[in-house]
Design a protein around this motif. Structure first.
Motif, PDB file in Angstrom:
ATOM      1  N   ASN A  35      11.057  -2.737  -0.553  1.00 54.63           N
ATOM      2  CA  ASN A  35       9.517  -3.295  -0.318  1.00 54.63           C
ATOM      3  C   ASN A  35       8.607  -2.508   0.615  1.00 54.63           C
ATOM      4  OD1 ASN A  35      10.300  -5.220  -2.287  1.00 54.63           O
ATOM      5  ND2 ASN A  35      10.861  -6.578  -0.745  1.00 54.63           N
ATOM      6  N   THR A  36       9.097  -1.619   1.316  1.00 50.27           N
ATOM      7  CA  THR A  36       8.338  -0.674   2.136  1.00 50.27           C
ATOM      8  C   THR A  36       8.210   0.790   1.591  1.00 50.27           C
ATOM      9  OG1 THR A  36      10.400  -0.188   3.510  1.00 50.27           O
ATOM     10  CG2 THR A  36       9.192  -2.239   4.007  1.00 50.27           C
ATOM     11  N   GLY A  37       6.992   1.221   2.230  1.00 50.52           N
ATOM     12  CA  GLY A  37       6.761   2.533   1.649  1.00 50.52           C
ATOM     13  C   GLY A  37       6.046   2.711   0.365  1.00 50.52           C
ATOM     14  N   TYR A  38       5.856   3.829  -0.224  1.00 50.02           N
ATOM     15  CA  TYR A  38       5.032   3.781  -1.469  1.00 50.02           C
ATOM     16  C   TYR A  38       5.971   4.650  -2.599  1.00 50.02           C
ATOM     17  CZ  TYR A  38       0.874   4.886  -4.132  1.00 50.02           C
ATOM     18  OH  TYR A  38      -0.124   4.860  -4.998  1.00 50.02           O
ATOM     19  N   VAL A  39       6.797   5.260  -2.259  1.00 47.56           N
ATOM     20  CA  VAL A  39       7.587   6.174  -3.036  1.00 47.56           C
ATOM     21  C   VAL A  39       8.706   5.123  -3.378  1.00 47.56           C
ATOM     22  CG1 VAL A  39       8.890   8.092  -3.858  1.00 47.56           C
ATOM     23  CG2 VAL A  39       6.894   8.306  -2.346  1.00 47.56           C
ATOM     24  N   LEU A  40       9.155   4.739  -4.777  1.00 45.47           N
ATOM     25  CA  LEU A  40      10.247   4.215  -5.274  1.00 45.47           C
ATOM     26  C   LEU A  40      10.171   2.523  -4.752  1.00 45.47           C
ATOM     27  CD1 LEU A  40      13.262   6.391  -4.789  1.00 45.47           C
ATOM     28  CD2 LEU A  40      12.154   5.969  -6.767  1.00 45.47           C
ATOM     29  N   HIS A  41       8.725   2.250  -4.658  1.00 44.34           N
ATOM     30  CA  HIS A  41       8.639   0.902  -4.275  1.00 44.34           C
ATOM     31  C   HIS A  41       8.909  -0.193  -5.584  1.00 44.34           C
ATOM     32  CE1 HIS A  41       6.364  -3.036  -2.975  1.00 44.34           C
ATOM     33  NE2 HIS A  41       6.423  -2.145  -1.934  1.00 44.34           N
ATOM     34  N   ASP A  42       9.306  -1.475  -5.052  1.00 43.81           N
ATOM     35  CA  ASP A  42       9.936  -2.645  -6.012  1.00 43.81           C
ATOM     36  C   ASP A  42       8.537  -2.720  -6.816  1.00 43.81           C
ATOM     37  OD1 ASP A  42      10.857  -4.402  -7.455  1.00 43.81           O
ATOM     38  OD2 ASP A  42      11.266  -5.687  -5.673  1.00 43.81           O
ATOM     39  N   PRO A  43       8.859  -2.567  -8.406  1.00 39.02           N
ATOM     40  CA  PRO A  43       7.697  -2.831  -9.265  1.00 39.02           C
ATOM     41  C   PRO A  43       7.291  -4.334  -9.181  1.00 39.02           C
ATOM     42  CG  PRO A  43       9.427  -2.217 -10.397  1.00 39.02           C
ATOM     43  CD  PRO A  43       9.758  -2.015  -9.011  1.00 39.02           C
ATOM     44  N   SER A  44       8.245  -5.203  -8.793  1.00 39.96           N
ATOM     45  CA  SER A  44       7.689  -6.559  -9.033  1.00 39.96           C
ATOM     46  C   SER A  44       7.085  -7.152  -7.630  1.00 39.96           C
ATOM     47  CB  SER A  44       8.981  -7.501  -9.242  1.00 39.96           C
ATOM     48  OG  SER A  44       9.750  -7.292  -8.268  1.00 39.96           O
ATOM     49  N   ARG A  45       6.908  -6.355  -6.739  1.00 38.56           N
ATOM     50  CA  ARG A  45       6.295  -6.877  -5.462  1.00 38.56           C
ATOM     51  C   ARG A  45       4.909  -6.087  -5.021  1.00 38.56           C
ATOM     52  NH1 ARG A  45       8.965 -11.334  -4.185  1.00 38.56           N
ATOM     53  NH2 ARG A  45      11.068 -11.028  -4.298  1.00 38.56           N
ATOM     54  N   ARG A  46       4.171  -6.748  -4.542  1.00 37.59           N
ATOM     55  CA  ARG A  46       2.774  -6.172  -4.019  1.00 37.59           C
ATOM     56  C   ARG A  46       2.803  -5.014  -3.454  1.00 37.59           C
ATOM     57  NH1 ARG A  46      -1.154  -6.294  -0.463  1.00 37.59           N
ATOM     58  NH2 ARG A  46      -3.331  -6.043  -1.265  1.00 37.59           N
ATOM     59  N   ARG A  47       2.368  -3.848  -3.625  1.00 33.84           N
ATOM     60  CA  ARG A  47       2.359  -2.703  -2.826  1.00 33.84           C
ATOM     61  C   ARG A  47       0.987  -2.390  -2.216  1.00 33.84           C
ATOM     62  NH1 ARG A  47       3.877   2.764  -6.076  1.00 33.84           N
ATOM     63  NH2 ARG A  47       1.711   2.210  -6.853  1.00 33.84           N
ATOM     64  N   ALA A  48       1.126  -2.152  -0.748  1.00 34.53           N
ATOM     65  CA  ALA A  48      -0.241  -2.070  -0.047  1.00 34.53           C
ATOM     66  C   ALA A  48      -0.411  -0.512  -0.291  1.00 34.53           C
ATOM     67  CB  ALA A  48       0.108  -2.372   1.551  1.00 34.53           C
ATOM     68  N   PRO A  49      -1.910  -0.343  -0.068  1.00 33.10           N
ATOM     69  CA  PRO A  49      -2.249   1.300  -0.128  1.00 33.10           C
ATOM     70  C   PRO A  49      -1.537   1.907   0.894  1.00 33.10           C
ATOM     71  CG  PRO A  49      -3.941  -0.207   0.490  1.00 33.10           C
ATOM     72  CD  PRO A  49      -2.917  -1.240   0.180  1.00 33.10           C
ATOM     73  N   ALA A  50      -1.385   3.258   0.603  1.00 35.72           N
ATOM     74  CA  ALA A  50      -0.891   4.182   1.743  1.00 35.72           C
ATOM     75  C   ALA A  50      -1.885   5.226   1.738  1.00 35.72           C
ATOM     76  CB  ALA A  50       0.662   4.747   1.256  1.00 35.72           C
ATOM     77  N   PHE A  51      -1.988   5.666   2.978  1.00 34.21           N
ATOM     78  CA  PHE A  51      -2.836   6.869   3.448  1.00 34.21           C
ATOM     79  C   PHE A  51      -1.880   7.895   3.919  1.00 34.21           C
ATOM     80  CE2 PHE A  51      -5.263   2.683   3.232  1.00 34.21           C
ATOM     81  CZ  PHE A  51      -6.125   3.160   2.180  1.00 34.21           C
ATOM     82  N   THR A  52      -2.512   9.065   4.047  1.00 34.98           N
ATOM     83  CA  THR A  52      -1.958  10.137   4.793  1.00 34.98           C
ATOM     84  C   THR A  52      -3.017  11.002   5.421  1.00 34.98           C
ATOM     85  OG1 THR A  52      -1.959  11.679   2.714  1.00 34.98           O
ATOM     86  CG2 THR A  52       0.168  10.300   3.072  1.00 34.98           C
ATOM     87  N   PHE A  53      -2.493  11.564   6.500  1.00 36.02           N
ATOM     88  CA  PHE A  53      -3.295  12.405   7.287  1.00 36.02           C
ATOM     89  C   PHE A  53      -3.113  13.636   6.677  1.00 36.02           C
ATOM     90  CE2 PHE A  53      -3.192   8.563   9.418  1.00 36.02           C
ATOM     91  CZ  PHE A  53      -4.470   8.534  10.024  1.00 36.02           C
ATOM     92  N   GLY A  54      -4.040  14.675   6.468  1.00 37.30           N
ATOM     93  CA  GLY A  54      -3.685  15.775   6.046  1.00 37.30           C
ATOM     94  C   GLY A  54      -3.450  16.767   7.225  1.00 37.30           C
ATOM     95  N   ALA A  55      -2.848  17.929   6.995  1.00 41.62           N
ATOM     96  CA  ALA A  55      -2.422  18.968   8.143  1.00 41.62           C
ATOM     97  C   ALA A  55      -3.746  19.710   8.396  1.00 41.62           C
ATOM     98  CB  ALA A  55      -1.423  19.726   7.746  1.00 41.62           C
ATOM     99  N   ARG A  56      -3.712  19.990   9.386  1.00 41.77           N
ATOM    100  CA  ARG A  56      -4.868  21.025   9.902  1.00 41.77           C
ATOM    101  C   ARG A  56      -4.636  22.416   9.333  1.00 41.77           C
ATOM    102  NH1 ARG A  56      -6.280  21.400  16.325  1.00 41.77           N
ATOM    103  NH2 ARG A  56      -6.822  19.081  15.749  1.00 41.77           N
TER     104      ARG A  56
END
Length: 252
Positions: A35-56
């Motif tokens: 239930n944590t993370g963005y990849v392979l998340h449980d489809p029956s649970r609510r998934r929060a948005p995930a943001f990433t910081f791009g490399a310089r």
């Protein structure tokens, strides 16, 4: 092996039933999705948005832009070169495999037979198929039932009315107890305002008093006329001289 190797009365024996430790299973391959993370998340649970910081990005040390020596032709525009269309003539393409089309001598029309020439119909008599007749199970005339012509549910016919006899009802018969019938007072009188135009209704409120001062004031009995000290007095009815002072009386 001696008896000293075993502790207590337990000895090795054949298990009475299957033991899970004796069989090999898939292990932790089948597990619930996280239930944590963005990849392979449980489809029956609510998934929060995930943001990433791009490399310089690395700083560009070299420039790929053309220098001052680069000269754009004068006939080159935004939409391409300006001028008349130019065409070029290419050589003949060679086929990878030569065509092997049959010539006129390869056809034999006389062998076409009934496909090209008219002919009389031809029929053949095949042998009787006894196997198909033995396995055929066609229902006979007695298998089909004709719908009945009596009753209220007749298919394709106008049915006569049917009546049924019910038991004797206690309501409306001679056995009904009329003493339990509600009288006129049991019904509530409906207000005429429900089914007719309702007249205007007015209400009488209590008398409203004017705003007054709530402080306590002295009444007539609170004044004592006898104890009033008069310092000045005037007399009327006698003509006085304009040069005389008024009469002053002191009251103790």
């Amino acid at each position: 092996m001696g008896s000293d190797a075993w502790v207590g009365p337990w000895r090795p024996h054949r298990p009475r039933g299957p033991i899970a430790a004796l069989y090999r299973g898939p292990g932790p391959k089948y597990q619930l999705p996280p239930n944590t993370g963005y990849v392979l998340h449980d489809p029956s649970r609510r998934r929060a948005p995930a943001f990433t910081f791009g490399a310089r990005l690395p700083a560009q040390t070299t420039s790929c832009s053309p220098g001052p020596s680069h000269l754009v032709p004068s006939r080159m525009t935004v939409r391409g070169p300006d001028g008349t269309p130019a065409y070029s003539i290419y050589g003949r393409l060679r086929h990878s495999a030569p065509f092997r089309t049959p010539g006129p001598g390869r056809y034999f029309p006389e062998r076409a037979g009934n496909a090209t020439y008219p002919s009389a119909p031809r029929h053949t008599i095949a042998s009787r198929n006894w196997v198909a007749h033995t396995k055929q199970q066609t229902p006979g005339p007695g298998t089909y039932s004709v719908p009945p012509l009596l009753g209220a549910r007749v298919v394709g016919k106008t049915s006569a009315p049917t009546y049924s006899l019910y038991g004797r009802s206690a309501v409306g018969s001679c056995f009904e107890d009329l003493s339990k019938t509600p009288g006129p007072c049991a019904y509530h009188v409906v207000s005429p305002a429900v089914y007719k135009a309702r007249a205007p209704q007015f209400s009488m409120l209590a008398r409203t008093s004017l705003p007054r001062d709530s402080s306590m004031k002295p009444g007539p009995a609170a004044y004592n006329v006898d104890q009033h000290r008069r310092t000045h007095g005037w007399s009327f009815g006698i003509r006085h001289s304009d040069y005389l002072a008024p009469l002053v009386t002191d009251v103790d």
